[in-house]
Design a protein around this motif. Structure first.
Motif, PDB file in Angstrom:
ATOM      1  N   ALA A  88       0.833  -1.210   0.000  1.00 29.31           N
ATOM      2  CA  ALA A  88       0.000   0.000   0.000  1.00 29.31           C
ATOM      3  C   ALA A  88       0.865   1.257   0.000  1.00 29.31           C
ATOM      4  N   ALA A  89       1.947   1.247   0.791  1.00 28.52           N
ATOM      5  CA  ALA A  89       2.827   2.418   0.843  1.00 28.52           C
ATOM      6  C   ALA A  89       3.508   2.642  -0.501  1.00 28.52           C
ATOM      7  N   SER A  90       3.923   1.531  -1.148  1.00 27.61           N
ATOM      8  CA  SER A  90       4.568   1.659  -2.459  1.00 27.61           C
ATOM      9  C   SER A  90       3.622   2.290  -3.471  1.00 27.61           C
ATOM     10  N   ARG A  91       2.367   1.870  -3.466  1.00 26.11           N
ATOM     11  CA  ARG A  91       1.414   2.427  -4.419  1.00 26.11           C
ATOM     12  C   ARG A  91       1.078   3.886  -4.095  1.00 26.11           C
ATOM     13  N   LEU A  92       0.965   4.223  -2.801  1.00 22.26           N
ATOM     14  CA  LEU A  92       0.695   5.614  -2.441  1.00 22.26           C
ATOM     15  C   LEU A  92       1.863   6.526  -2.836  1.00 22.26           C
ATOM     16  N   VAL A  93       3.080   6.033  -2.612  1.00 17.49           N
ATOM     17  CA  VAL A  93       4.245   6.832  -3.003  1.00 17.49           C
ATOM     18  C   VAL A  93       4.296   6.986  -4.520  1.00 17.49           C
ATOM     19  N   ALA A  94       3.975   5.900  -5.245  1.00 13.83           N
ATOM     20  CA  ALA A  94       3.952   5.989  -6.712  1.00 13.83           C
ATOM     21  C   ALA A  94       2.914   7.006  -7.174  1.00 13.83           C
ATOM     22  N   GLY A  95       1.735   6.975  -6.548  1.00 10.82           N
ATOM     23  CA  GLY A  95       0.710   7.941  -6.926  1.00 10.82           C
ATOM     24  C   GLY A  95       1.090   9.366  -6.575  1.00 10.82           C
ATOM     25  N   GLY A  96       1.775   9.551  -5.435  1.00 13.90           N
ATOM     26  CA  GLY A  96       2.149  10.893  -5.031  1.00 13.90           C
ATOM     27  C   GLY A  96       3.297  11.479  -5.838  1.00 13.90           C
ATOM     28  N   LEU A  97       4.179  10.626  -6.371  1.00 12.87           N
ATOM     29  CA  LEU A  97       5.327  11.110  -7.138  1.00 12.87           C
ATOM     30  C   LEU A  97       5.108  11.059  -8.644  1.00 12.87           C
ATOM     31  N   ALA A  98       4.042  10.404  -9.074  1.00 19.95           N
ATOM     32  CA  ALA A  98       3.862  10.145 -10.504  1.00 19.95           C
ATOM     33  C   ALA A  98       3.824  11.429 -11.320  1.00 19.95           C
ATOM     34  N   ASN A  99       3.050  12.408 -10.881  1.00 16.50           N
ATOM     35  CA  ASN A  99       2.942  13.640 -11.665  1.00 16.50           C
ATOM     36  C   ASN A  99       4.260  14.397 -11.723  1.00 16.50           C
ATOM     37  N   HIS A 100       5.006  14.384 -10.625  1.00 21.10           N
ATOM     38  CA  HIS A 100       6.300  15.061 -10.629  1.00 21.10           C
ATOM     39  C   HIS A 100       7.272  14.365 -11.590  1.00 21.10           C
ATOM     40  N   ILE A 101       7.302  13.028 -11.545  1.00 23.06           N
ATOM     41  CA  ILE A 101       8.199  12.298 -12.439  1.00 23.06           C
ATOM     42  C   ILE A 101       7.778  12.498 -13.885  1.00 23.06           C
ATOM     43  N   ALA A 102       6.471  12.459 -14.141  1.00 20.22           N
ATOM     44  CA  ALA A 102       5.979  12.659 -15.505  1.00 20.22           C
ATOM     45  C   ALA A 102       6.258  14.081 -15.997  1.00 20.22           C
ATOM     46  N   GLU A 103       6.192  15.068 -15.073  1.00 22.65           N
ATOM     47  CA  GLU A 103       6.480  16.453 -15.470  1.00 22.65           C
ATOM     48  C   GLU A 103       7.935  16.620 -15.885  1.00 22.65           C
ATOM     49  N   ARG A 104       8.838  15.938 -15.179  1.00 25.22           N
ATOM     50  CA  ARG A 104      10.246  15.975 -15.591  1.00 25.22           C
ATOM     51  C   ARG A 104      10.420  15.304 -16.947  1.00 25.22           C
ATOM     52  N   ARG A 105       9.717  14.198 -17.141  1.00 19.64           N
ATOM     53  CA  ARG A 105       9.762  13.535 -18.436  1.00 19.64           C
ATOM     54  C   ARG A 105       9.205  14.442 -19.531  1.00 19.64           C
ATOM     55  N   PHE A 106       8.154  15.167 -19.211  1.00 21.10           N
ATOM     56  CA  PHE A 106       7.555  16.083 -20.175  1.00 21.10           C
ATOM     57  C   PHE A 106       8.547  17.177 -20.563  1.00 21.10           C
ATOM     58  N   ARG A 107       9.282  17.712 -19.576  1.00 24.93           N
ATOM     59  CA  ARG A 107      10.262  18.744 -19.889  1.00 24.93           C
ATOM     60  C   ARG A 107      11.358  18.202 -20.809  1.00 24.93           C
ATOM     61  N   ALA A 108      11.805  16.964 -20.549  1.00 21.55           N
ATOM     62  CA  ALA A 108      12.801  16.365 -21.441  1.00 21.55           C
ATOM     63  C   ALA A 108      12.233  16.182 -22.843  1.00 21.55           C
ATOM     64  N   TRP A 109      10.959  15.759 -22.936  1.00 19.04           N
ATOM     65  CA  TRP A 109      10.339  15.618 -24.254  1.00 19.04           C
ATOM     66  C   TRP A 109      10.226  16.965 -24.955  1.00 19.04           C
ATOM     67  N   ARG A 110       9.916  18.019 -24.187  1.00 18.34           N
ATOM     68  CA  ARG A 110       9.785  19.340 -24.783  1.00 18.34           C
ATOM     69  C   ARG A 110      11.112  19.798 -25.370  1.00 18.34           C
ATOM     70  N   LEU A 111      12.233  19.505 -24.673  1.00 16.08           N
ATOM     71  CA  LEU A 111      13.538  19.899 -25.185  1.00 16.08           C
ATOM     72  C   LEU A 111      13.917  19.092 -26.424  1.00 16.08           C
ATOM     73  N   GLU A 112      13.558  17.813 -26.416  1.00 21.22           N
ATOM     74  CA  GLU A 112      13.899  16.955 -27.558  1.00 21.22           C
ATOM     75  C   GLU A 112      12.947  17.152 -28.718  1.00 21.22           C
ATOM     76  N   GLY A 113      11.710  17.633 -28.442  1.00 18.83           N
ATOM     77  CA  GLY A 113      10.741  17.843 -29.497  1.00 18.83           C
ATOM     78  C   GLY A 113      10.158  16.559 -30.056  1.00 18.83           C
ATOM     79  N   ASP A 114      10.161  15.490 -29.253  1.00 20.02           N
ATOM     80  CA  ASP A 114       9.649  14.198 -29.713  1.00 20.02           C
ATOM     81  C   ASP A 114       8.296  13.953 -29.057  1.00 20.02           C
ATOM     82  N   ALA A 115       7.250  14.226 -29.791  1.00 20.97           N
ATOM     83  CA  ALA A 115       5.906  14.084 -29.224  1.00 20.97           C
ATOM     84  C   ALA A 115       5.524  12.640 -28.955  1.00 20.97           C
TER      85      ALA A 115
END
Length: 497
Positions: free
Chosen positions: A157-184
């Motif tokens: 349960a703790a692993s899933r809660l931590v995954a849910g709490g960090l998911a948007n932050h990790i995805a936002e960093r991934r989004f920034r890398a995608w924005r720099l690379e320009g690969d949609a």
């Protein structure tokens, strides 16, 4: 166009591929510093599957391992935990106690006063008590199994809660890398990767539960002992063939090493000790300064007072021979690797093999080729000690700035001049660090080399291990340590001041 407008447009493109949920979540994260509380329900429910679908591999593997560890704890508890083994032991003891009790009853019916009857009666009583203790231990372990199950459930349960709490932050960093690379294409959800992660879980989780339900199912890998014996026999024949083929060359090499070692050992052990001490102290003062001179004086006094002088000189001779050969081979090879990437690509796996292979393993072929004695110890030491000087020399040569070489070429310098007057002096700190590491690695082989007939301080440590002589082993080990410290400080010179 301002950076803020460009970011908004990039977010809009990402949202077009995903959903408006991420547009709002990413903007909240981007407008604040630090951690912004959020809960991604999909990531909390799916866990590693969601992370794989988003190609967030740096987070996928830790959360997958955490989930599997939680599943292992739950399966272990549902399978009875430690109580399964205790219950099996209790069953065996109860069966044995019943058999022994029957034997005791038969013996008592015949003659209750015989020693055999009394012994069987005592044995039956002891087995009954042991069976009761094992049964009680099984009950206690069964109670603890529920605690393990709760721990596993809480971890999941703790692993899933931590995954849910960090998911948007990790995805936002991934989004920034995608924005720099320009690969949609990286912004969308990959159903293929998510299916692969789900397949891994679908395979691993049932295997874990099956294992703890029937612990003999995956208890051992289904290997055939004949494969091991066949491979070992083939290697025996192969090593014997190589030993026979290289016997003349091995004999010549052994004589050369023996000659070099004999000269060094004779100089260090046959020269009067006051002369050797004075020379060592003078070298320490000249190369490394007064503080290292004092350290060397203390170390030499320790070796002489406790009777380790002659053995320490034998160790230094053995070490010196191996180190000189290692340096003589390693520096030219490192220079070649620094200049030629193809050679470096070939040599690097060999160096990895030499450093990662346990020393006791390659002692076997060394003994097969060169026999027992000091030459084998020196060759094994060379194999273990040569990689640092090769790696650091190659690193130093490769790190020489190109502008320095270009300036030398502009003034008409030849390749030889560039090597000896530009590259080697510039790479000297790295090379000297490699030399120091090689010397220390060679010294660390002293005890292992003593196993195959090399003399010196390693022999005392080996005897202390064999006879559990703690004091003698500590004294000899401290002698080796002092030799290592002095050699390292002297080789490093005044740079350590």
């Amino acid at each position: 166009m301002s950076d803020h407008t460009a970011r908004d447009e990039a977010i809009d493109r990402f949202a077009a591929i995903n959903s408006t949920y991420y547009r709002r979540a990413f903007r909240r994260i981007g407008e604040r510093r630090g951690y912004v509380p959020s809960l991604n329900i999909a990531a909390a429910v799916l866990g590693p599957v969601w992370l794989a679908g988003r190609r967030l591999w740096s987070a996928f593997w830790p959360f997958l391992v955490a989930d599997l560890l939680a599943v292992v704890l739950i399966a272990f508890a549902l399978g009875g935990g430690a109580s399964a083994g205790q219950s099996a032991r209790a069953d065996r003891l109860e069966t044995l106690a019943a058999t022994r009790l029957l034997e005791a009853k038969t013996a008592n019916d015949r003659d209750a006063g015989t020693p055999i009857a009394k012994s069987l009666t005592r044995s039956a009583a002891a087995l009954e008590q042991a069976a009761k203790d094992a049964r009680q231990a099984a009950e206690d372990a069964r109670t603890g199994a529920w605690l393990v199950a709760l721990l596993g459930t809480g971890m999941l349960a703790a692993s899933r809660l931590v995954a849910g709490g960090l998911a948007n932050h990790i995805a936002e960093r991934r989004f920034r890398a995608w924005r720099l690379e320009g690969d949609a294409g990286k912004a969308g959800f990959s159903h293929l990767h998510a299916a692969g992660a789900a397949a891994l879980l679908a395979i691993f989780v049932p295997i874990v539960f099956l294992h703890f339900n029937d612990r003999t199912l995956f208890d051992a890998f289904p290997s055939d002992p004949a494969w091991n014996s066949g491979a070992a026999a083939w290697l025996d024949r192969f090593i014997a063939a190589i030993s026979s083929a290289v016997s003349p060359a091995a004999g010549t090499l052994t004589k050369a090493i023996n000659g070099m070692l004999g000269v060094m050992e004779g100089i260090l052990t046959q020269t009067p000790w006051p002369v050797v001490m004075a020379i060592i102290l003078a070298i320490a003062w000249q190369l490394a300064g007064f503080r290292v001179f004092l350290l060397t004086f203390v170390a030499i006094s320790y070796l002489a007072i406790l009777g380790y002088w002659e053995k320490s000189m034998q160790t230094v001779a053995l070490l010196g021979t191996a180190a000189l050969i290692s340096i003589a081979i390693g520096i030219p090879l490192g220079v070649l690797c620094g200049y030629n990437r193809r050679v470096a690509a070939i040599v690097r796996p060999l160096l990895d093999f030499m450093q990662t292979m346990p020393a006791f393993v390659y002692l076997i072929p060394v003994i097969a080729l060169f026999g027992i004695g000091k030459p084998s110890g020196i060759i094994a030491t060379i194999i273990f000690g040569i990689p640092p000087v090769v790696r650091l020399t190659a690193l130093g040569i490769a790190s020489v700035p190109a502008s320095v070489r270009e300036a030398a070429v502009a003034f008409g310098a030849s390749r030889t001049f560039i090597l000896f007057k530009v590259d080697l002096p510039t790479a000297a700190p790295s090379i000297m660090a490699g030399v120091s590491q090689t010397i220390l690695m060679c010294l660390s082989m002293v005890v292992i080399a003593a196993l195959i007939g090399a003399k010196g301080l390693g022999e005392d440590v080996l005897h202390a291990l064999q006879y559990a002589a703690q004091g003698q082993g500590l004294l000899a080990g401290l002698a080796i340590l002092l030799c290592a410290i002095v050699l390292d400080r002297v080789v490093q010179g005044r740079r350590v001041q």
